[in-house]
Design an enzyme around this catalytic site. Structure first.
Site, PDB file in Angstrom:
ATOM      1  N   LYS A 121      45.781  35.476  28.680  1.00  0.00           N
ATOM      2  CA  LYS A 121      45.907  34.957  30.043  1.00  0.00           C
ATOM      3  C   LYS A 121      47.385  34.719  30.347  1.00  0.00           C
ATOM      4  CE  LYS A 121      44.368  31.213  33.100  1.00  0.00           C
ATOM      5  NZ  LYS A 121      43.351  30.184  33.366  1.00  0.00           N
ATOM      6  N   ASP A 226      37.895  21.719  38.271  1.00  0.00           N
ATOM      7  CA  ASP A 226      37.599  22.988  38.954  1.00  0.00           C
ATOM      8  C   ASP A 226      36.320  23.565  38.348  1.00  0.00           C
ATOM      9  OD1 ASP A 226      38.066  24.978  40.785  1.00  0.00           O
ATOM     10  OD2 ASP A 226      39.655  25.966  39.631  1.00  0.00           O
TER      11      ASP A 226
HETATM   12  P1  ADP Z   1      42.153  31.675  36.865  1.00  0.00           P
HETATM   13  O1  ADP Z   1      43.015  30.513  36.516  1.00  0.00           O
HETATM   14  O2  ADP Z   1      42.948  32.771  37.491  1.00  0.00           O
HETATM   15  O3  ADP Z   1      40.941  31.296  37.642  1.00  0.00           O
HETATM   16  P2  ADP Z   1      40.410  31.961  34.551  1.00  0.00           P
HETATM   17  O4  ADP Z   1      40.843  31.350  33.268  1.00  0.00           O
HETATM   18  O5  ADP Z   1      39.370  31.248  35.324  1.00  0.00           O
HETATM   19  O6  ADP Z   1      41.693  32.281  35.447  1.00  0.00           O
HETATM   20  O7  ADP Z   1      39.897  33.445  34.222  1.00  0.00           O
HETATM   21  C1  ADP Z   1      39.593  34.375  35.258  1.00  0.00           C
HETATM   22  C2  ADP Z   1      38.450  35.278  34.824  1.00  0.00           C
HETATM   23  O8  ADP Z   1      38.792  35.978  33.626  1.00  0.00           O
HETATM   24  C3  ADP Z   1      37.180  34.532  34.487  1.00  0.00           C
HETATM   25  O9  ADP Z   1      36.370  34.326  35.609  1.00  0.00           O
HETATM   26  C4  ADP Z   1      36.500  35.438  33.478  1.00  0.00           C
HETATM   27  O10 ADP Z   1      35.819  36.466  34.129  1.00  0.00           O
HETATM   28  C5  ADP Z   1      37.676  36.067  32.749  1.00  0.00           C
HETATM   29  N1  ADP Z   1      37.982  35.325  31.495  1.00  0.00           N
HETATM   30  C6  ADP Z   1      38.906  34.361  31.331  1.00  0.00           C
HETATM   31  N2  ADP Z   1      38.938  33.906  30.065  1.00  0.00           N
HETATM   32  C7  ADP Z   1      38.012  34.612  29.385  1.00  0.00           C
HETATM   33  C8  ADP Z   1      37.568  34.624  28.010  1.00  0.00           C
HETATM   34  N3  ADP Z   1      38.088  33.817  27.088  1.00  0.00           N
HETATM   35  N4  ADP Z   1      36.606  35.498  27.685  1.00  0.00           N
HETATM   36  C9  ADP Z   1      36.061  36.335  28.588  1.00  0.00           C
HETATM   37  N5  ADP Z   1      36.423  36.368  29.877  1.00  0.00           N
HETATM   38  C10 ADP Z   1      37.404  35.522  30.304  1.00  0.00           C
END
Ligand code: ADP
Ligand code: MG
Length: 376
Positions: A121, A226
């Site tokens: 991320k 959130d």
């Molecule tokens: P943001 O801060 O942009 O909302 P998130 O951490 O919520 O970022 O991640 C965005 C999307 O990425 C999630 O809705 C999910 O689909 C995917 N995602 C994030 N982390 C994971 C993970 N550890 N495993 C699988 N999918 C993930």
């Protein structure tokens, strides 16, 4: 903007050293003068200038000859610095598909040498605010603004610290693997965001699992902040994983009750709308008593109270900027952003989160000295 790791291969050691030099220069300069970059990078025979050209060609540095004599990192340049570090630590070796793009992050599948998959991320705070900064330049004239580098790093550190503390205490969150600068590496969750689920086999069980999770977080002094269908992943067995922690708030926060109720309400509304399920039983903030403290563990990962305060203030400033703008166009065309960002002349004021980059610079200097020794 696409993160293309192939360019990593075209960059030499000198190029990276120069990229680190720009990053270091950005602590005190928005655009780092060429002479300073060369000085910090300390390469032989004009190597610095050649490296700068190369980095500029790959769009890792931004330069606007009409306005400034100097260079600064682009998002891509910053991504590469973090990737290089994570690769050199053997945490990741490949970058795969992008699986998510949020307002404030980009998410990729990555893998290590053993073909184990993880999720990367990249935090991108301040991405939407540069246009806004342009619109609010008068307002900004007399104050320093937060740099996107610093905000994104704080955000990643905060998320990593909370994910680790939660994971260590048995919460259903991804396993945090490592972080560097604005990037986090975590385990890849097999499941889908709940927003993609049309039907549940056991809505009442999933609902109460979610409410229990909110209450359990509060018993550790935390509110997610959130807690919605985008940040809850669910697998085929209808097991849940909670993600996305940069906005976590403490139950001792002034508005804690509002945040708590909002998280609860968010789930109730969603269950009613999507699954036609009315959550009659739901927790109240006064019932959710704090029993454990995660502060010490969060602090142990480096996200200290001082950073928390900084992050809160800077974030609030960014939000105020976002709200006060009438420009809703949040496209993320990097050229455009950089152009606009370039008009913002405020000097970056940042504290050191960690001294990784200094260590990198030192270690690459040591390597060079070794090479020189060998040459003699
Ligand atoms: P943001 O801060 O942009 O909302 P998130 O951490 O919520 O970022 O991640 C965005 C999307 O990425 C999630 O809705 C999910 O689909 C995917 N995602 C994030 N982390 C994971 C993970 N550890 N495993 C699988 N999918 C993930
Ligand atoms: Mg999210």
């Amino acid at each position: 903007m696409k993160l293309d790791p192939k360019a990593l291969r075209y960059l030499s050691k000198d190029d990276f050293r120069t990229l680190v030099a720009v990053e270091m220069g950005m602590k005190n300069h928005e655009f780092v003068p060429v002479s300073l970059i060369c000085n910090i990078a300390n390469l032989k025979f004009g190597g610095g200038k050649k490296a700068i050209q190369n980095l500029h060609k790959f769009k890792l540095l931004f330069h606007d000859a009409r306005k400034y004599d100097g260079y600064k990192l682009t998002y891509l340049g910053y991504d590469f610095l973090a990737l290089k570090t994570l690769v050199s630590r053997d945490v990741i070796s490949y970058v795969g598909n992008q699986i998510g793009v949020g307002k404030e992050s980009d998410i990729y599948v990555v893998a290590n040498d053993n073909n184990e998959e993880f999720v990367l991320k990249l935090h991108r705070l301040g991405r939407t605010s540069f246009k806004t900064i342009k619109n609010n330049r008068d307002y900004l004239k007399h104050r320093k603004s937060a740099s996107w580098l610093y905000l994104s790093r704080l955000s990643a550190l905060k998320e990593y610290a909370y994910m680790k503390a939660l994971y260590d205490n048995g919460f259903p969150v991804p396993q945090p693997i490592d972080y560097n600068r604005h990037c986090i590496v975590m385990s890849r969750v097999r499941g889908y965001p709940m927003t993609q689920i049309m039907e549940l086999r056991h809505p009442s069980k999933v609902y109460s699992d979610l409410m229990n999770l909110i209450v359990r977080l509060a018993s550790y002094g935390l509110i997610h902040g959130d807690f919605n269908e985008f940040n809850i992943l669910i697998n085929d067995e209808e097991e849940l994983t909670l993600i996305d922690f940069p906005q976590m708030v403490s139950t001792s926060h002034l508005n804690a009750e509002m945040y708590f109720d909002r998280d609860v309400q968010c789930i109730r509304t969603y269950f009613e709308k999507r699954f036609n399920f009315i959550g009659e039983k739901y927790p109240k903030f006064s019932d959710a008593v704090k029993q454990y403290d995660l502060d010490v563990q969060v602090n142990a990962s480096g996200f200290t109270r001082e950073f928390e305060k900084d992050f809160e203030t800077l974030n609030q400033e960014q939000n105020e900027l976002d709200f006060s703008s009438d420009d809703d166009n949040n496209d993320s065309d990097s050229e455009d952003e950089e152009e606009v960002e370039g008009q913002e002349k405020e000097i970056v004021d940042e504290k050191e989160i960690n001294n990784d980059q200094d260590k990198e610079q030192e270690s690459s200097q040591e390597e060079d000295e070794d090479e020189e020794d060998e040459d003699q």
